[in-house]
Scaffold this motif. Structure first.
Motif, PDB file in Angstrom:
ATOM      1  N   ILE A  94      22.306 -10.905 130.362  1.00  0.00           N
ATOM      2  CA  ILE A  94      23.337  -9.875 130.473  1.00  0.00           C
ATOM      3  C   ILE A  94      24.370 -10.087 129.380  1.00  0.00           C
ATOM      4  CG2 ILE A  94      25.104  -8.863 131.958  1.00  0.00           C
ATOM      5  CD1 ILE A  94      23.539  -9.865 134.359  1.00  0.00           C
ATOM      6  N   ASP A  95      24.611  -9.043 128.594  1.00  0.00           N
ATOM      7  CA  ASP A  95      25.633  -9.077 127.552  1.00  0.00           C
ATOM      8  C   ASP A  95      26.936  -8.505 128.097  1.00  0.00           C
ATOM      9  OD1 ASP A  95      23.979 -10.103 125.399  1.00  0.00           O
ATOM     10  OD2 ASP A  95      22.989  -8.144 125.429  1.00  0.00           O
ATOM     11  N   ILE A  96      28.052  -9.007 127.594  1.00  0.00           N
ATOM     12  CA  ILE A  96      29.366  -8.569 128.042  1.00  0.00           C
ATOM     13  C   ILE A  96      29.924  -7.520 127.088  1.00  0.00           C
ATOM     14  CG2 ILE A  96      31.682  -9.274 128.707  1.00  0.00           C
ATOM     15  CD1 ILE A  96      29.445 -10.424 130.443  1.00  0.00           C
ATOM     16  N   LEU A  97      30.264  -6.361 127.635  1.00  0.00           N
ATOM     17  CA  LEU A  97      30.926  -5.287 126.877  1.00  0.00           C
ATOM     18  C   LEU A  97      32.236  -4.999 127.600  1.00  0.00           C
ATOM     19  CD1 LEU A  97      30.538  -3.274 124.496  1.00  0.00           C
ATOM     20  CD2 LEU A  97      29.665  -1.637 126.178  1.00  0.00           C
ATOM     21  N   PRO A  98      33.300  -5.742 127.283  1.00  0.00           N
ATOM     22  CA  PRO A  98      34.533  -5.655 128.081  1.00  0.00           C
ATOM     23  C   PRO A  98      35.278  -4.346 127.881  1.00  0.00           C
ATOM     24  CG  PRO A  98      34.873  -7.043 126.158  1.00  0.00           C
ATOM     25  CD  PRO A  98      33.410  -6.701 126.169  1.00  0.00           C
ATOM     26  N   THR A 137      21.132  -0.599 131.006  1.00  0.00           N
ATOM     27  CA  THR A 137      21.942  -0.365 132.201  1.00  0.00           C
ATOM     28  C   THR A 137      23.345  -0.920 132.012  1.00  0.00           C
ATOM     29  OG1 THR A 137      19.960  -0.518 133.590  1.00  0.00           O
ATOM     30  CG2 THR A 137      22.087  -0.673 134.687  1.00  0.00           C
ATOM     31  N   LEU A 138      24.335  -0.099 132.364  1.00  0.00           N
ATOM     32  CA  LEU A 138      25.734  -0.514 132.335  1.00  0.00           C
ATOM     33  C   LEU A 138      26.162  -0.865 133.745  1.00  0.00           C
ATOM     34  CD1 LEU A 138      27.000   2.472 130.142  1.00  0.00           C
ATOM     35  CD2 LEU A 138      26.288   0.220 129.337  1.00  0.00           C
ATOM     36  N   VAL A 139      26.706  -2.061 133.936  1.00  0.00           N
ATOM     37  CA  VAL A 139      27.158  -2.480 135.265  1.00  0.00           C
ATOM     38  C   VAL A 139      28.650  -2.780 135.212  1.00  0.00           C
ATOM     39  CG1 VAL A 139      24.903  -3.322 135.978  1.00  0.00           C
ATOM     40  CG2 VAL A 139      26.462  -4.889 134.838  1.00  0.00           C
ATOM     41  N   TYR A 140      29.358  -2.411 136.278  1.00  0.00           N
ATOM     42  CA  TYR A 140      30.811  -2.454 136.259  1.00  0.00           C
ATOM     43  C   TYR A 140      31.372  -3.390 137.326  1.00  0.00           C
ATOM     44  CZ  TYR A 140      29.652   1.820 133.749  1.00  0.00           C
ATOM     45  OH  TYR A 140      29.094   2.714 132.893  1.00  0.00           O
ATOM     46  N   CYS A 184      17.998  -3.908 128.387  1.00  0.00           N
ATOM     47  CA  CYS A 184      19.175  -4.764 128.304  1.00  0.00           C
ATOM     48  C   CYS A 184      20.170  -4.330 129.377  1.00  0.00           C
ATOM     49  CB  CYS A 184      19.824  -4.709 126.921  1.00  0.00           C
ATOM     50  SG  CYS A 184      20.343  -3.065 126.395  1.00  0.00           S
ATOM     51  N   ILE A 185      21.077  -5.240 129.713  1.00  0.00           N
ATOM     52  CA  ILE A 185      22.117  -4.971 130.696  1.00  0.00           C
ATOM     53  C   ILE A 185      23.449  -5.318 130.071  1.00  0.00           C
ATOM     54  CG2 ILE A 185      23.010  -5.511 133.000  1.00  0.00           C
ATOM     55  CD1 ILE A 185      20.192  -6.428 133.763  1.00  0.00           C
ATOM     56  N   TRP A 186      24.404  -4.403 130.162  1.00  0.00           N
ATOM     57  CA  TRP A 186      25.758  -4.627 129.666  1.00  0.00           C
ATOM     58  C   TRP A 186      26.710  -4.656 130.853  1.00  0.00           C
ATOM     59  CZ3 TRP A 186      25.974  -0.493 125.172  1.00  0.00           C
ATOM     60  CH2 TRP A 186      25.125  -0.916 124.139  1.00  0.00           C
ATOM     61  N   SER A 187      27.501  -5.688 130.938  1.00  0.00           N
ATOM     62  CA  SER A 187      28.483  -5.826 132.011  1.00  0.00           C
ATOM     63  C   SER A 187      29.889  -5.810 131.420  1.00  0.00           C
ATOM     64  CB  SER A 187      28.256  -7.134 132.765  1.00  0.00           C
ATOM     65  OG  SER A 187      29.321  -7.401 133.658  1.00  0.00           O
ATOM     66  N   ILE A 188      30.849  -5.269 132.196  1.00  0.00           N
ATOM     67  CA  ILE A 188      32.221  -5.238 131.691  1.00  0.00           C
ATOM     68  C   ILE A 188      32.927  -6.575 131.878  1.00  0.00           C
ATOM     69  CG2 ILE A 188      32.434  -2.768 132.133  1.00  0.00           C
ATOM     70  CD1 ILE A 188      34.328  -3.539 134.470  1.00  0.00           C
ATOM     71  N   SER A 189      32.337  -7.503 132.651  1.00  0.00           N
ATOM     72  CA  SER A 189      33.026  -8.765 132.907  1.00  0.00           C
ATOM     73  C   SER A 189      32.034  -9.871 133.223  1.00  0.00           C
ATOM     74  CB  SER A 189      33.999  -8.618 134.085  1.00  0.00           C
ATOM     75  OG  SER A 189      33.287  -8.434 135.303  1.00  0.00           O
ATOM     76  N   GLN A 190      32.482 -11.117 133.018  1.00  0.00           N
ATOM     77  CA  GLN A 190      31.671 -12.269 133.386  1.00  0.00           C
ATOM     78  C   GLN A 190      31.452 -12.312 134.899  1.00  0.00           C
ATOM     79  OE1 GLN A 190      30.174 -14.382 131.463  1.00  0.00           O
ATOM     80  NE2 GLN A 190      31.164 -14.255 129.462  1.00  0.00           N
ATOM     81  N   PHE A 191      32.460 -11.872 135.656  1.00  0.00           N
ATOM     82  CA  PHE A 191      32.355 -11.905 137.108  1.00  0.00           C
ATOM     83  C   PHE A 191      31.204 -11.022 137.585  1.00  0.00           C
ATOM     84  CE2 PHE A 191      33.329 -10.257 141.322  1.00  0.00           C
ATOM     85  CZ  PHE A 191      33.551 -11.423 142.028  1.00  0.00           C
TER      86      PHE A 191
END
Length: 211
Positions: free
Chosen positions: A159-163, A114-117, A137-144
């Motif tokens: 959650i892994d960060i994919l900025p 899942t990609l979360v923005y 797995c979960i990929w987030s664009i930011s730490q926030f």
């Protein structure tokens, strides 16, 4: 060879940050792993555009003037693709697709990432929290955004960060143009540039102004 199914809201015809992030992800995939096959279903895209990523990535628009028809087409195509192609992984591109991804996993045994923005995952329903916790797995664009998700899911997930990416061949630090500084009366003061849209309440402009 690996095969992936991407479920996105919009891609080719989208112009927002979410769409550009997804375009960068697909572009990187096509360049770094040309043997990987990817099928992209775009719920809101309505026109067939030239495939911008070469033969390994296929984009299928599912949009319609009638939203219900688009949603039915989107879900049916996803189900048909999973039945025919048995992809190795499904990429869920929006919290609204978590139910569909959970359903596909239950029927076909295919995991999903899942990609979360941003704001779309700030207030997840109870069902969405369960479905998000089931993702491989979960990929987030930011730490926030990652913190906002973790606050709702607790320690159940990593959650892994994919900025967001920047093309360093096009955007590089340069000296401040003095003509512009004089025109806007900036002088030597620091300048903050935002390329996001003005949206009260969740873009953070009010926080920056108060600071």
């Amino acid at each position: 060879d690996s095969s992936y199914l991407f479920l996105f809201g919009a891609l080719v015809q989208g112009a927002g940050g979410m769409e550009n992030h997804n375009l960068t992800l697909l572009r990187t995939l096509a360049l770094s792993a040309p043997n990987v096959r990817a099928c992209v279903l775009a719920l809101n895209d309505r026109l067939s555009e030239p495939q911008p990523f070469g033969p390994s990535v296929t984009i299928i628009p599912c949009g319609s003037a009638h939203k219900t028809i688009a949603k039915v087409s989107f879900a049916a195509r996803a189900m048909l693709h999973c039945w025919r192609e048995k992809p190795d992984l499904i990429f869920c591109g929006h919290a609204n697709f978590l139910f569909l991804c959970s359903w596909l996993k239950r029927i076909y045994g295919i995991d999903y990432a899942t990609l979360v923005y941003g704001v779309e995952v700030w207030n997840l329903s109870a069902a969405q929290r369960r479905q998000l916790a089931q993702a491989r797995c979960i990929w987030s664009i930011s730490q926030f955004t990652a913190r906002r998700v973790n606050e709702q899911l607790g320690s159940k997930v990593t959650i892994d960060i994919l900025p967001c990416a920047v093309d360093s061949d096009r955007f590089i630090p340069l000296a401040r143009p003095q003509a512009l500084a004089q025109r806007y009366g900036i002088g030597d003061r620091k300048v903050i540039l935002s390329v996001g849209r003005l949206a009260e309440g969740y873009k953070g402009y009010d926080v920056v102004i108060r600071a």
